[in-house]
Design a protein around this motif. Structure first.
Motif, PDB file in Angstrom:
ATOM      1  N   TYR A   1       0.799  -1.216   0.000  1.00  0.00           N
ATOM      2  CA  TYR A   1       0.000   0.000   0.000  1.00  0.00           C
ATOM      3  C   TYR A   1       0.839   1.276   0.000  1.00  0.00           C
ATOM      4  N   ARG A   2       2.162   1.151  -0.124  1.00  0.00           N
ATOM      5  CA  ARG A   2       2.998   2.340  -0.250  1.00  0.00           C
ATOM      6  C   ARG A   2       4.320   1.977  -0.920  1.00  0.00           C
ATOM      7  N   THR A   3       5.022   2.990  -1.399  1.00  0.00           N
ATOM      8  CA  THR A   3       6.249   2.735  -2.161  1.00  0.00           C
ATOM      9  C   THR A   3       7.473   2.564  -1.280  1.00  0.00           C
ATOM     10  N   THR A   4       7.430   3.077  -0.059  1.00  0.00           N
ATOM     11  CA  THR A   4       8.566   2.945   0.846  1.00  0.00           C
ATOM     12  C   THR A   4       8.381   1.750   1.768  1.00  0.00           C
ATOM     13  N   HIS A   5       9.493   1.261   2.307  1.00  0.00           N
ATOM     14  CA  HIS A   5       9.463   0.143   3.240  1.00  0.00           C
ATOM     15  C   HIS A   5       9.105   0.630   4.648  1.00  0.00           C
ATOM     16  N   LEU A   6       8.809  -0.323   5.521  1.00  0.00           N
ATOM     17  CA  LEU A   6       8.437  -0.024   6.898  1.00  0.00           C
ATOM     18  C   LEU A   6       9.114  -1.003   7.848  1.00  0.00           C
ATOM     19  N   LEU A   7       9.299  -0.561   9.093  1.00  0.00           N
ATOM     20  CA  LEU A   7       9.576  -1.505  10.159  1.00  0.00           C
ATOM     21  C   LEU A   7       8.275  -2.225  10.506  1.00  0.00           C
ATOM     22  N   PRO A   8       8.340  -3.423  11.091  1.00  0.00           N
ATOM     23  CA  PRO A   8       7.112  -4.027  11.590  1.00  0.00           C
ATOM     24  C   PRO A   8       6.425  -3.090  12.582  1.00  0.00           C
ATOM     25  N   GLY A   9       5.102  -3.154  12.628  1.00  0.00           N
ATOM     26  CA  GLY A   9       4.366  -2.303  13.558  1.00  0.00           C
ATOM     27  C   GLY A   9       3.077  -1.806  12.955  1.00  0.00           C
ATOM     28  N   GLY A  10       2.418  -0.902  13.680  1.00  0.00           N
ATOM     29  CA  GLY A  10       1.156  -0.359  13.195  1.00  0.00           C
ATOM     30  C   GLY A  10       0.441   0.423  14.273  1.00  0.00           C
TER      31      GLY A  10
ATOM     32  N   HIS B   1      10.821  -3.818  26.029  1.00  0.00           N
ATOM     33  CA  HIS B   1      11.762  -2.704  26.162  1.00  0.00           C
ATOM     34  C   HIS B   1      11.543  -1.710  25.035  1.00  0.00           C
ATOM     35  N   GLY B   2      11.336  -0.448  25.409  1.00  0.00           N
ATOM     36  CA  GLY B   2      11.192   0.612  24.428  1.00  0.00           C
ATOM     37  C   GLY B   2      12.519   1.268  24.124  1.00  0.00           C
TER      38      GLY B   2
ATOM     39  N   LEU C   1       4.493   7.774  18.681  1.00  0.00           N
ATOM     40  CA  LEU C   1       4.904   6.496  18.108  1.00  0.00           C
ATOM     41  C   LEU C   1       6.050   5.926  18.941  1.00  0.00           C
ATOM     42  N   THR C   2       5.857   4.728  19.465  1.00  0.00           N
ATOM     43  CA  THR C   2       6.852   4.065  20.301  1.00  0.00           C
ATOM     44  C   THR C   2       7.591   3.019  19.492  1.00  0.00           C
ATOM     45  N   VAL C   3       8.908   3.090  19.505  1.00  0.00           N
ATOM     46  CA  VAL C   3       9.745   2.084  18.842  1.00  0.00           C
ATOM     47  C   VAL C   3      10.233   1.104  19.908  1.00  0.00           C
TER      48      VAL C   3
ATOM     49  N   SER D   1      17.679   6.632  14.961  1.00  0.00           N
ATOM     50  CA  SER D   1      17.758   7.133  16.340  1.00  0.00           C
ATOM     51  C   SER D   1      17.525   6.001  17.330  1.00  0.00           C
ATOM     52  N   ALA D   2      16.553   5.133  17.025  1.00  0.00           N
ATOM     53  CA  ALA D   2      16.278   4.001  17.908  1.00  0.00           C
ATOM     54  C   ALA D   2      17.445   3.022  17.925  1.00  0.00           C
ATOM     55  N   LEU D   3      18.053   2.790  16.767  1.00  0.00           N
ATOM     56  CA  LEU D   3      19.188   1.870  16.703  1.00  0.00           C
ATOM     57  C   LEU D   3      20.373   2.418  17.492  1.00  0.00           C
TER      58      LEU D   3
END
Length: 364
Positions: free
Chosen positions: A51-60, A88-89, A113-115, A161-163
């Motif tokens: 549904y979009r051209t860019t990739h995503l991390l898992p989630g929603g 763990h966030g 949005l929590t990673v 930033s999360a990494l």
């Protein structure tokens, strides 16, 4: 029935429960989750969606009356078919209404949005992934530096930033539109935004065979608390260990090469180096030696005479340091040898902690 005045009420006023509830509902935000999952090489799992051209991390999206952690667990199960603990966030991001390119019809009010940290997955666990019949069309693991190429700009900022927060072991980082509000040295220099040099070379204990030319001598320089000295290029954020190429003045002694290079690159004074082992290039013609040594002190930072670069000096645990390099599957073998050498030097194992920048002279 009335409530007591709350801190965001105008002075001297109070509201009914209905009025206060309406006020808070009018300020409602969306809530979403992402899950950062890596493989043992430090590559990040990204999803291709229909549904979009860019990739995503898992989630929603977080469903009604659902906690963010429960939403993350549910999304990983729905999208990858794997049950994984989410406890763990890594980052909490405030996505402002004007920062997202949402269609006006969505009336996007902003999002929290929590990673979450999905952990490092083994090959066996990756083999358990089962994609749903729709929505997720493919997954792949990619180097962190490829995230800006594959994800939307905001998603890439947030993921990197999360990494960095995960590597830094500094707890959950607070973001605004993907940017830390209190950036660490890793954020400031953009660590991992540029691919580090790839050295997927086999690891061998002990000295290199005499027929191999010694191309480099690098060192794991231990402070008294078990952390090691890492040098960051201020222009690229690329990490290196102290050390370099042998020169004629080293008189064929790689340990002397290490001591000299550590002084030139980082104004670092080392104790007697202890040989750990070596890696060999694919052609099998050159060896890259690895040593361990006690870090005795640092002088004022100055430019490396060979490159003109004044490196940013940090202390990191050996595990944090390894995460900054691209050494392939042999990284774990080298890390095991590093800890054996640390014990031989009588240095304790470093406790998990954020990296520390070392701008000033210091002595151990």
């Amino acid at each position: 029935m009335t409530t007591n005045p709350v801190s965001n009420d105008p002075p001297g006023t109070s509201m009914t429960d209905e009025e206060y509830g309406h006020l808070r509902a009018a300020a409602a935000l969306w809530a979403g989750t992402s899950v950062l999952i890596t493989n043992v090489q430090g590559e990040v799992l990204v999803q291709q969606v229909d549904y979009r051209t860019t990739h995503l991390l898992p989630g929603g999206a977080v469903d009604e009356r659902e906690s963010p952690a429960a939403a993350a667990t549910r999304e990983v199960l729905e999208e990858l078919g794997v049950v994984t603990p989410i406890d763990h966030g890594l980052a909490v991001d405030w996505v402002s209404p004007d920062a997202a390119s949402a269609p006006p019809a969505l009336r996007f009010p902003g999002e929290i949005l929590t990673v979450f940290d999905g952990g490092t997955w083994s090959e066996g666990r990756i083999a358990e992934i089962r994609l749903p019949p729709s929505e997720i069309t493919a997954i792949k693991f990619v180097a962190p530096a490829r995230l800006p190429e594959l994800l939307s700009p905001a998603d890439a900022r947030r993921a990197l930033s999360a990494l960095r927060a995960r590597i830094n072991s500094g707890g959950t980082v607070l973001l605004e539109n993907g940017v830390p509000i209190a950036p660490t040295v890793l954020d400031r220099l953009g660590v991992l935004r540029i691919p580090p040099p790839s050295y997927h070379y086999p690891w061998h204990l002990g000295n290199a065979p005499s027929e191999l030319a010694v191309a480099q001598a690098w060192g794991w320089a231990f402070s008294g608390d078990g952390r090691v000295l890492v040098l960051l290029d201020p222009e690229t954020g690329t990490a290196v260990l102290p050390g370099g190429k042998p020169e004629e003045r080293d008189q064929g002694d790689p340990a002397s090469t290490l001591v000299r290079e550590a002084d030139e690159e980082a104004s670092a004074r080392l104790g007697t180096p202890l040989l750990l082992g070596h890696v060999t290039d694919p052609a099998g013609s050159r060896a890259y030696l690895r040593y361990a040594a006690a870090l005795k002190g640092l002088g004022p930072a100055r430019p490396d005479p060979a490159t003109g670069t004044t490196y940013t000096r940090i202390l990191a645990t050996p595990e944090q340091a390894t995460a900054l390099f691209d050494w392939g599957t042999a990284a774990g073998d080298q890390l095991a040898a590093v800890h054996q050498a640390r014990q031989s030097l009588g240095i304790p194992r470093a406790a998990p902690q954020p990296v520390t920048e070392l701008p000033d002279p210091t002595t151990w």
